[in-house]
Write a protein that holds these residues in place. Structure first.
Motif, short mmCIF file in Angstrom:
data_model
loop_
_atom_site.label_atom_id
_atom_site.label_comp_id
_atom_site.label_asym_id
_atom_site.label_seq_id
_atom_site.Cartn_x
_atom_site.Cartn_y
_atom_site.Cartn_z
N ASP A 1 1.12 -1.38 -0.21
CA ASP A 1 -0.06 0.50 0.02
C ASP A 1 0.83 1.17 0.32
O ASP A 1 1.41 0.95 1.07
CB ASP A 1 -0.98 0.10 1.63
CG ASP A 1 -2.00 1.19 1.35
OD1 ASP A 1 -1.87 1.76 0.52
OD2 ASP A 1 -3.12 1.33 1.80
N ARG B 1 -2.94 2.99 6.15
CA ARG B 1 -2.33 1.95 6.07
C ARG B 1 -2.54 0.84 7.29
O ARG B 1 -3.13 -0.52 6.44
CB ARG B 1 -1.08 2.19 6.40
CG ARG B 1 -0.12 1.01 5.28
CD ARG B 1 1.31 1.03 5.01
NE ARG B 1 1.26 2.16 3.77
CZ ARG B 1 2.36 2.86 3.91
NH1 ARG B 1 3.47 2.88 4.64
NH2 ARG B 1 2.36 3.64 3.04
N ARG C 1 -8.73 6.88 4.20
CA ARG C 1 -7.85 7.63 2.85
C ARG C 1 -8.73 9.37 3.43
O ARG C 1 -9.95 9.87 3.60
CB ARG C 1 -9.51 7.77 1.61
CG ARG C 1 -8.62 6.02 1.17
CD ARG C 1 -7.47 6.01 -0.22
NE ARG C 1 -7.64 4.59 -0.22
CZ ARG C 1 -7.04 3.88 -0.38
NH1 ARG C 1 -5.24 4.56 -0.06
NH2 ARG C 1 -6.70 2.66 -1.10
N ASP D 1 -0.13 4.53 0.01
CA ASP D 1 0.00 5.34 0.63
C ASP D 1 -0.35 5.39 2.57
O ASP D 1 -0.87 4.62 3.29
CB ASP D 1 -1.69 6.02 0.61
CG ASP D 1 -2.49 6.96 1.69
OD1 ASP D 1 -1.91 8.01 1.67
OD2 ASP D 1 -3.78 7.48 0.99
#
Length: 180
Positions: free
Chosen positions: A83, A89, A177, A85
């Motif tokens: 991942d 996470r 996010r 980002d």
């Protein structure tokens, strides 16, 4: 001469055979089926051999759970490594694991034991709180996603799934996010 006398000594292999046998019995017939005699027989080890590695049944159950926790941790770490980002996470990996692995036959019944076994609950809580300390994912939105994922997991254990699991998973991942 018995096989025990001819067999090469490999304590770690024997220990893992005992853990895997206990896990298998728990998955097949529930945690109550994990008796010392049954595990020793399934692993092809004497009761004395079992007690050499685990002083009692609870120590064996704890080792099985720790082994599963290590596998779960490795699964989450693999997901986090893939991942790019950093924000959310850990929570994303957790949510994805719940939806993709869920309460399947591999882990489900033993995870369920955390609800009734104080020692396993303490192990899970300590592990989970340590993860939160490492990743610092205390944001309310991330907590909401994790607690919702826990509800999904528990629902799966009882045969209850969200009406549209794919949409629900997408919604929870979106919660992990930062807003654009």
């Amino acid at each position: 001469m018995t096989d025990a006398h001819r067999r090469k000594k490999n304590p770690e292999l024997v220990r893992m055979q005992l853990i895997e046998s206990a896990r298998k019995l728990a998955l097949e017939n529930g945690l109550g089926s994990v008796g010392v005699d049954a595990v020793a027989t399934d692993a092809g080890v004497t009761k004395g051999g079992l007690f050499h590695h685990f002083p009692n049944k609870q120590a064996l159950i704890d080792a099985v759970f720790q082994h599963m926790l290590d596998e779960f941790d490795a699964d989450l770490n693999a997901r986090m490594t893939a991942d790019p980002d950093p924000y959310g996470r850990f929570t994303r990996a957790y949510v994805l694991s719940v939806f993709e692995v869920g309460a399947d036959a591999q882990w489900g019944p033993l995870w369920m034991a955390t609800l009734t076994d104080p020692q396993l609950r303490q192990m899970w809580g300590a592990w989970f709180n340590a993860q939160l300390a490492v990743y610092g994912e205390y944001d309310l939105q991330l907590e909401n996603a994790r607690f919702a994922a826990d509800g999904i997991w528990l629902g799966h254990m009882f045969g209850v799934a969200p009406h549209n699991a794919e949409s629900f998973q997408h919604h929870l991942i979106k919660m992990t996010r930062l807003p654009a």
